[in-house]
Write an enzyme that holds these catalytic residues in place. Structure first.
Site, PDB file in Angstrom:
ATOM      1  N   ASP A  66       0.836  -1.201   0.000  1.00  0.00           N
ATOM      2  CA  ASP A  66       0.000   0.000   0.000  1.00  0.00           C
ATOM      3  C   ASP A  66       0.873   1.254   0.000  1.00  0.00           C
ATOM      4  O   ASP A  66       0.601   2.218   0.715  1.00  0.00           O
ATOM      5  CB  ASP A  66      -0.938   0.006   1.210  1.00  0.00           C
ATOM      6  CG  ASP A  66      -2.064   1.038   1.066  1.00  0.00           C
ATOM      7  OD1 ASP A  66      -2.377   1.402  -0.085  1.00  0.00           O
ATOM      8  OD2 ASP A  66      -2.620   1.470   2.090  1.00  0.00           O
ATOM      9  N   LEU A  67       1.902   1.221  -0.824  1.00  0.00           N
ATOM     10  CA  LEU A  67       2.777   2.387  -0.930  1.00  0.00           C
ATOM     11  C   LEU A  67       2.049   3.494  -1.680  1.00  0.00           C
ATOM     12  O   LEU A  67       1.551   3.282  -2.790  1.00  0.00           O
ATOM     13  CB  LEU A  67       4.069   2.008  -1.658  1.00  0.00           C
ATOM     14  CG  LEU A  67       5.108   3.114  -1.787  1.00  0.00           C
ATOM     15  CD1 LEU A  67       5.668   3.488  -0.425  1.00  0.00           C
ATOM     16  CD2 LEU A  67       6.227   2.696  -2.729  1.00  0.00           C
TER      17      LEU A  67
END
Length: 830
Positions: A66-67
């Site tokens: 979930d960058l």
């Protein structure tokens, strides 16, 4: 890891689980990107730190998944990677090549349906578990397809983050969840260099590699991406070539061939050196740069001090005017986002920033990326120059002084004022000398032939004349002054230490265009690069319909500004500049016969004509006596002009009340900026303030029934269009919704027009019926096409509002390419 937020403890208090984490001071990358793209230096620094953090996590068997900018904090010590809430362990395996890669068991969550995506497009980027994990705009194709997520999935998200840091835009967008997913799976985003043309080409390649659809085509580890970014930061991209990412064996083969090639070249160079010991003079190199496609008007070229980059103002086919830049080692020019509606740009001494005027403000922008920054208010600012000492000088219009301000921001103060004893009508076009203290400027006299170049300094208010003035003057190393005389660019030998000419002028180039007095189309760098444009200049008067379609052109091209139709619509008054004498006069065009007649003849400039309600008188502004004033003359051209009002600051007339008793105008006050006043036209001349707040109130236009005044004001922080009741200011309404300028009423008062910041012509329905004003929603009619350099009164509507007369660009057929000359001084005297 220094760039991953530390987790100190995990515990449970009653029914509540908690984490004890590192306290961080700073802002999220998402908040920073809301202000615009980042400078290249910060992109590389933050990118290296993020890649290093990802590499550390991946080596520990952790994929973030979930960058995104919201999960990256910018602190004083660099970035911190946050929120590993969706992270999962994965197993590492070795390919036959020996390179470490990743593989993971299929996540049962990833097999769920894609029909219940957790976040709406355009809504908050919240992370939810239960379906596809992550935030859509940054998810790799394999994640969206429910496939395995490994380190290369994080690399895809890293590429999307780099793209946004560089351009200020998301790499993938869509109007719905389905269209967004389709875009990620199918489309490649526009090249980084299309949006941010000054970004190193190698960085563009890094972003493109990270965003490859197939994981096998991406960088295989975050360490690879970090190495590429470090190479760029160390200057490896200066060659303009991206670094190849290849297997080590191929690198060794290329290295062997490269060593052999270098040895051969070294031997050849050594032999050539012995053969050719005698020094040779620099060689003049001349080439042309074509007009960018889709551009209809272009202003003077501005070469950077280091001779590497060309900047210029241009108007595209959609009517948008902004700064364009082109590196001399690039194949095309690109517009610079954030510079819409600007005047002529000027460079900082280090070639990193461009200064410009827009929206009544002096601003600067980093050409490598980032949003513009306000330096100071400059309601009439026009041209500027930037000293190595960190000081900017800029001029205005009319009799405005040349002002100075710190390049880091502040309140401007007068550096040079027009001298009434010398009968100066205007001072402007300052240019710093190499010492960063002395500067040259033009003194425009009431009698144009008496105009002169003068030298001033930052340390003194005293100035001295040293030569008759021609056009804009520029100092060029190793010791010349460049200016245009009779359309020929000449070089005058000049001693910069003694501040005096030392020889006769020598021709450099012929047929140089001049946009108006002092604005010749050339510039020169400190290392001998000259850029100029030849050919005609000016604008044309164009009738367009409500859809923007051209209907007719009036007369021949010329230096037109400020058109004003007579009440009956049979005559057109306007300013026309004589490029030879540099003087602006009022002319009147008979619309039926197509004949232009000169209306003003006095010394100095005459501009901004306004018709009286019965069409028998024209009021205009003039600086003929070295000070601004308002004058009136019979529209027939007969009789003498009479002085209505004398002022000490700039003053512009705009409209009469329907009964002819008052003339509305706006004038600059040193304390409150521009104010709106009404001048009594009966009895003793008396000015009555209408709007005099501590903001700029501009271009007042009285409604046809005399009950309202439309005008522009920057009281909200940007210029908007307002309507206020008249003569008693009892009601006030904001008309524009996204910025606006130059209001005009339809003859029946049922429609109000104005220009949006992007030059669209907007129309607003107005309902009065004798009561309070009721304004409709602004609607865009068409994209205006306005000539570069035109300032006030860029259009005028017909009485019925079905046609609009624009001061438009000449068009592509009249434009010539930019000529660039390397080592220009080597050709003098030949």
């Amino acid at each position: 890891h220094p760039h991953i937020c530390s987790l100190y403890d995990v515990g449970r208090e009653g029914e509540t689980d908690f984490l004890v984490m590192e306290f961080l001071e700073g802002e999220s990358l998402a908040d920073r990107l809301a202000k615009g793209p980042l400078p290249t230096e910060q992109i590389l620094r933050y990118g290296i730190e993020i890649a290093d953090a990802l590499d550390k996590a991946h080596r520990q068997g952790i994929v973030h998944r979930d960058l995104k900018p919201g999960n990256i904090m910018i602190t004083k010590t660099g970035v911190k990677l946050l929120d590993f809430g969706l992270a999962k362990p994965f197993q590492r395996s070795l390919h036959a090549t020996g390179r470490e890669s990743t593989a993971a068991g299929r996540d049962p969550m990833a097999r769920n349906s894609l029909t219940a995506l957790p976040t709406a497009v355009g809504g908050p980027n919240l992370t939810e578990a239960g379906t596809v994990l992550g935030t859509f705009q940054y998810m790799a194709p394999e994640q969206l397809e429910g496939g395995e997520a490994d380190g290369r999935s994080d690399i895809f998200a890293f590429g999307a983050v780099l793209y946004e840091m560089t351009t200020g835009r998301k790499a993938f967008q869509g109007k719905s969840q389905a269209s967004l997913i389709g875009s990620i799976l199918r489309d490649d985003p526009p090249s980084v260099m299309e949006v941010a043309p000054m970004v190193p080409p190698a960085l563009n390649r890094v972003v493109k590699t990270c965003l490859a659809k197939d994981p096998e085509d991406r960088f295989q580890t975050a360490h690879d991406a970090k190495l590429q970014l470090e190479w760029i930061a160390e200057g490896g991209s200066q060659a303009g070539l991206p670094a190849p990412v290849v297997a080590r064996r191929k690198n060794r083969e290329k290295l062997a061939w490269g060593v052999a090639a270098v040895a051969a070249l070294a031997a050849a160079a050594l032999g050539y050196g012995f053969w050719n010991r005698a020094p040779k003079p620099p060689r003049v190199v001349r080439f042309e740069i074509a007009i960018p496609p889709n551009v209809l008007a272009i202003d003077s070229p501005r070469i950077s001090p280091d001779g590497q980059t060309l900047a210029f103002n241009a108007t595209d086919a959609q009517g948008k005017t902004q700064i364009w830049i082109r590196s001399l080692n690039a194949l095309s020019a690109q517009p610079l986002p954030g510079t819409e509606g600007t005047t002529r740009p000027f460079w900082s001494p280090d070639s990193r920033y461009l200064g410009f005027m827009a929206g009544g403000k002096l601003q600067k922008i980093d050409v490598t990326g980032g949003p513009p920054t306000k330096i100071c208010d400059a309601p009439t600012g026009s041209d500027g120059t930037w000293s190595p000492r960190g000081v900017i000088l800029f001029d205005g219009t009319g009799n405005d002084p040349i002002q100075r301000v710190s390049a880091s921001g502040g309140t401007p103060v007068a550096a040079v004022k027009g001298d009434a004893k010398r009968k100066e009508a205007q001072v402007g076009w300052p240019e710093f000398m190499p010492d960063g203290n002395h500067f040259i400027y033009m003194s425009i006299n009431q009698k144009v032939d008496d105009s002169a170049y003068r030298i001033g300094s930052l340390d003194s208010t005293e100035t001295k004349a040293f030569a008759p003035a021609q056009t804009m003057l520029t100092y060029a190393p190793p010791g010349y002054l460049l200016f245009v005389k009779d359309r020929t660019l000449v070089a005058q030998p000049f001693d910069a230490k003694a501040m005096k000419a030392t020889g006769e002028p020598m021709p450099v180039a012929e047929k140089i265009g001049t946009d108006s007095v002092g604005l010749a189309r050339f510039s020169v760098s400190r290392d001998g690069v000259l850029a100029y444009r030849q050919g005609e200049s000016g604008s044309r008067l164009v009738w367009v319909d409500r859809a923007g379609k051209e209907l007719d052109t009036l007369g021949e091209p010329g230096e037109y500004t400020n058109p004003a139709l007579s009440p009956s619509g049979d005559r057109l008054a306007l300013d026309l500049l004589d490029p030879r004498g540099g003087k602006s006069d009022i002319w009147i065009r008979d619309m039926a016969r197509g004949v232009n007649s000169r209306f003003t003849f006095a010394p100095g400039n005459a501009f901004c004509p306004v018709w009286s309600p019965n069409g028998d008188t024209i009021v205009f502004a003039s600086d003929r006596d070295g000070a601004p004033g308002l004058y009136a003359k019979a529209a027939s051209g007969q009789g003498e002009e009479r002085l209505l009002l004398k002022a000490t600051e700039q003053i512009i007339p705009t409209s009469f009340t329907p009964d002819g008793r008052f003339l509305l105008y706006y004038a600059r006050d040193p304390k409150t900026g521009f104010d709106i006043l009404a001048l009594s036209m009966t009895g003793e001349p008396k000015s009555i303030p209408f709007a005099a707040a501590a903001f700029n109130e501009l271009v007042p236009k009285v409604s046809p029934d005399g009950r309202f005044i439309a005008y522009g004001s920057n009281e909200s922080g940007r210029n908007e269009i307002y309507v206020q009741s008249y003569p008693t200011p009892s009601g006030k309404w904001q008309i524009s919704t996204g910025g606006g300028a130059d209001p005009s009423w339809r003859a029946d008062g049922k429609e109000l027009y104005y220009r949006a910041p992007d030059q669209k012509l907007m129309a607003v329905e107005i309902a009065q019926a004798g009561g309070p004003l009721q304004a409709g929603i602004p609607k865009a009619l068409f994209q205006g096409r306005i000539a570069v350099g035109v300032t006030r009164n860029k259009y005028v509507p017909s009485a019925d509002g079905q046609r609009f007369l624009f001061v438009g660009p000449l068009g592509r057929d009249a434009m010539t390419p930019t000529t660039v000359v390397l080592n220009w001084f080597a050709g003098l005297g030949k």
